[in-house]
Design a protein around this motif. Sequence first.
Motif, mmCIF file in Angstrom:
data_model
loop_
_atom_site.group_PDB
_atom_site.id
_atom_site.type_symbol
_atom_site.label_atom_id
_atom_site.label_comp_id
_atom_site.label_asym_id
_atom_site.label_seq_id
_atom_site.Cartn_x
_atom_site.Cartn_y
_atom_site.Cartn_z
ATOM 1 N N GLN A 104 1.064 -1.043 0.180
ATOM 2 C CA GLN A 104 0.012 0.365 -0.070
ATOM 3 C C GLN A 104 0.653 1.325 -0.069
ATOM 4 O O GLN A 104 0.354 1.953 -0.932
ATOM 5 N N ALA A 105 1.898 1.297 0.749
ATOM 6 C CA ALA A 105 2.811 2.162 0.627
ATOM 7 C C ALA A 105 3.563 2.454 -0.317
ATOM 8 O O ALA A 105 3.861 4.024 -0.995
ATOM 9 N N GLU A 106 3.825 1.506 -1.843
ATOM 10 C CA GLU A 106 3.658 1.228 -3.094
ATOM 11 C C GLU A 106 3.522 2.298 -3.294
ATOM 12 O O GLU A 106 3.521 3.535 -4.512
ATOM 13 N N TYR A 107 2.264 1.965 -3.253
ATOM 14 C CA TYR A 107 0.634 2.732 -3.875
ATOM 15 C C TYR A 107 1.029 4.359 -3.943
ATOM 16 O O TYR A 107 0.379 4.837 -5.036
ATOM 17 N N HIS A 108 1.094 4.760 -2.542
ATOM 18 C CA HIS A 108 0.515 5.886 -2.663
ATOM 19 C C HIS A 108 1.924 6.874 -3.013
ATOM 20 O O HIS A 108 2.138 7.586 -3.690
ATOM 21 N N ALA A 109 3.168 6.769 -2.487
ATOM 22 C CA ALA A 109 4.453 6.699 -3.747
ATOM 23 C C ALA A 109 4.599 6.095 -4.646
ATOM 24 O O ALA A 109 4.510 7.723 -5.750
ATOM 25 N N GLU A 110 3.502 5.494 -5.836
ATOM 26 C CA GLU A 110 3.791 5.665 -6.912
ATOM 27 C C GLU A 110 2.606 7.032 -7.821
ATOM 28 O O GLU A 110 2.578 7.692 -8.651
ATOM 29 N N ARG A 111 1.738 7.229 -6.872
ATOM 30 C CA ARG A 111 0.771 8.292 -6.710
ATOM 31 C C ARG A 111 1.338 9.637 -6.623
ATOM 32 O O ARG A 111 1.020 10.010 -7.252
ATOM 33 N N ALA A 112 1.791 9.670 -5.823
ATOM 34 C CA ALA A 112 2.587 10.903 -5.422
ATOM 35 C C ALA A 112 3.656 11.361 -6.531
ATOM 36 O O ALA A 112 3.434 12.477 -6.678
ATOM 37 N N ALA A 113 4.068 10.269 -7.217
ATOM 38 C CA ALA A 113 4.946 10.811 -8.522
ATOM 39 C C ALA A 113 4.464 11.160 -9.313
ATOM 40 O O ALA A 113 4.566 11.927 -10.049
ATOM 41 N N PHE A 114 2.997 10.647 -9.809
ATOM 42 C CA PHE A 114 1.860 10.784 -10.588
ATOM 43 C C PHE A 114 1.507 12.413 -10.206
ATOM 44 O O PHE A 114 1.483 13.089 -11.539
ATOM 45 N N PHE A 115 1.328 13.018 -9.079
ATOM 46 C CA PHE A 115 1.008 14.487 -8.734
ATOM 47 C C PHE A 115 2.284 15.485 -9.203
ATOM 48 O O PHE A 115 1.859 16.525 -9.223
ATOM 49 N N ALA A 116 3.632 14.801 -8.698
ATOM 50 C CA ALA A 116 4.846 15.726 -8.607
ATOM 51 C C ALA A 116 4.638 15.557 -10.790
ATOM 52 O O ALA A 116 5.087 16.805 -10.645
ATOM 53 N N GLU A 117 4.434 14.628 -11.231
ATOM 54 C CA GLU A 117 5.208 15.662 -12.791
ATOM 55 C C GLU A 117 3.360 16.697 -13.365
ATOM 56 O O GLU A 117 3.504 17.192 -13.716
ATOM 57 N N LEU A 118 2.589 16.281 -12.499
ATOM 58 C CA LEU A 118 1.585 17.243 -13.023
ATOM 59 C C LEU A 118 2.030 18.881 -12.242
ATOM 60 O O LEU A 118 1.254 20.261 -13.253
ATOM 61 N N CYS A 119 2.356 18.414 -11.369
ATOM 62 C CA CYS A 119 3.157 19.554 -10.651
ATOM 63 C C CYS A 119 3.595 20.443 -11.551
ATOM 64 O O CYS A 119 3.570 22.059 -11.749
ATOM 65 N N LEU A 120 5.076 19.574 -12.406
ATOM 66 C CA LEU A 120 5.651 20.222 -13.401
ATOM 67 C C LEU A 120 5.234 21.120 -14.204
ATOM 68 O O LEU A 120 5.652 21.753 -14.927
ATOM 69 N N GLU A 121 4.115 19.720 -14.616
ATOM 70 C CA GLU A 121 3.387 20.520 -16.116
ATOM 71 C C GLU A 121 2.366 22.255 -15.550
ATOM 72 O O GLU A 121 2.305 22.531 -16.392
ATOM 73 N N ASN A 122 1.777 21.852 -14.424
ATOM 74 C CA ASN A 122 0.984 23.137 -13.685
ATOM 75 C C ASN A 122 1.563 23.661 -12.895
ATOM 76 O O ASN A 122 0.619 22.930 -11.582
ATOM 77 N N PRO A 123 2.767 23.622 -12.488
ATOM 78 C CA PRO A 123 3.283 24.514 -10.997
ATOM 79 C C PRO A 123 2.149 25.433 -10.604
ATOM 80 O O PRO A 123 2.380 25.616 -9.092
ATOM 81 N N LYS A 124 1.203 26.180 -11.351
ATOM 82 C CA LYS A 124 0.089 27.412 -10.198
ATOM 83 C C LYS A 124 -0.870 26.394 -10.017
ATOM 84 O O LYS A 124 -1.766 27.204 -8.777
ATOM 85 N N ASP A 125 -1.334 25.301 -10.518
ATOM 86 C CA ASP A 125 -2.552 24.213 -9.964
ATOM 87 C C ASP A 125 -2.159 24.296 -8.153
ATOM 88 O O ASP A 125 -1.427 22.771 -8.210
ATOM 89 N N THR A 126 -2.521 24.258 -7.677
ATOM 90 C CA THR A 126 -2.192 23.761 -6.153
ATOM 91 C C THR A 126 -2.330 22.867 -5.740
ATOM 92 O O THR A 126 -2.010 21.924 -4.828
ATOM 93 N N SER A 127 -3.608 22.491 -5.798
ATOM 94 C CA SER A 127 -4.368 20.968 -5.579
ATOM 95 C C SER A 127 -3.599 20.156 -5.866
ATOM 96 O O SER A 127 -3.186 18.811 -5.055
#
Length: 200
Positions: free
Chosen positions: A90-113
């Motif tokens: 389960q921890a690995e699943y959450h880590a993978e989701r964190a990496a996914f949202f990290a990529e979205l942060c790079l694409e959209n730095p102004k989107d705080t969500s």
Amino acid sequence: MLSACAAKTTSAATQCPVNEPVRWKVDDADRPSYLDADVEEIAVVERISYDQQAQAFRMLESGSFVRVTNAKAEELMGHAFSARSAILKQAEYHAERAAFFAELCLENPKDTSHRDARDEEQASARRLRSQSRHLKPYLMRAIGLAGCGTGSFSALRHHDDIWVSFGGIGSGFTPEPQAVIVYLDRPPRAAHVTTPGTCL
């Protein structure tokens, strides 16, 4: 007070099956929401096998939870089980989701969500990895729905009180006392039984 199915035990005098009603109090009134900031979802909740329910009920006669050994937990569940492996998965699943949202942060730095979601997933992964080193099995009271094959148990922790719930899909099922094994990194203060629910 909810009275449901009976646990079958054996009388020492007659060695014949005797039905003993199991009455477990439902504590829905102060049940927390999993959305509350100070509420934590418990990662590993496992069913007791039906063959072992009567033994589990006897063990829970004096309280709402009992600390058991890993060997006893496996005996009650009816199979070998590694809670550490389950929680690390389960921890690995959450880590993978964190990496996914990290990529979205790079694409959209102004989107705080996206940043908030990344931070939340990272925190969940860290918490689960930390907990995995200290997991102990506890036998707890619960109420499920007889015959609800889609259902599963879950648990929340709020100020070290544990709330065990059951949810499934369908209708017309009969509530019945059951017992579950909940893996925790620290002892609970109390364990509460909640009313099972279904949705269509």
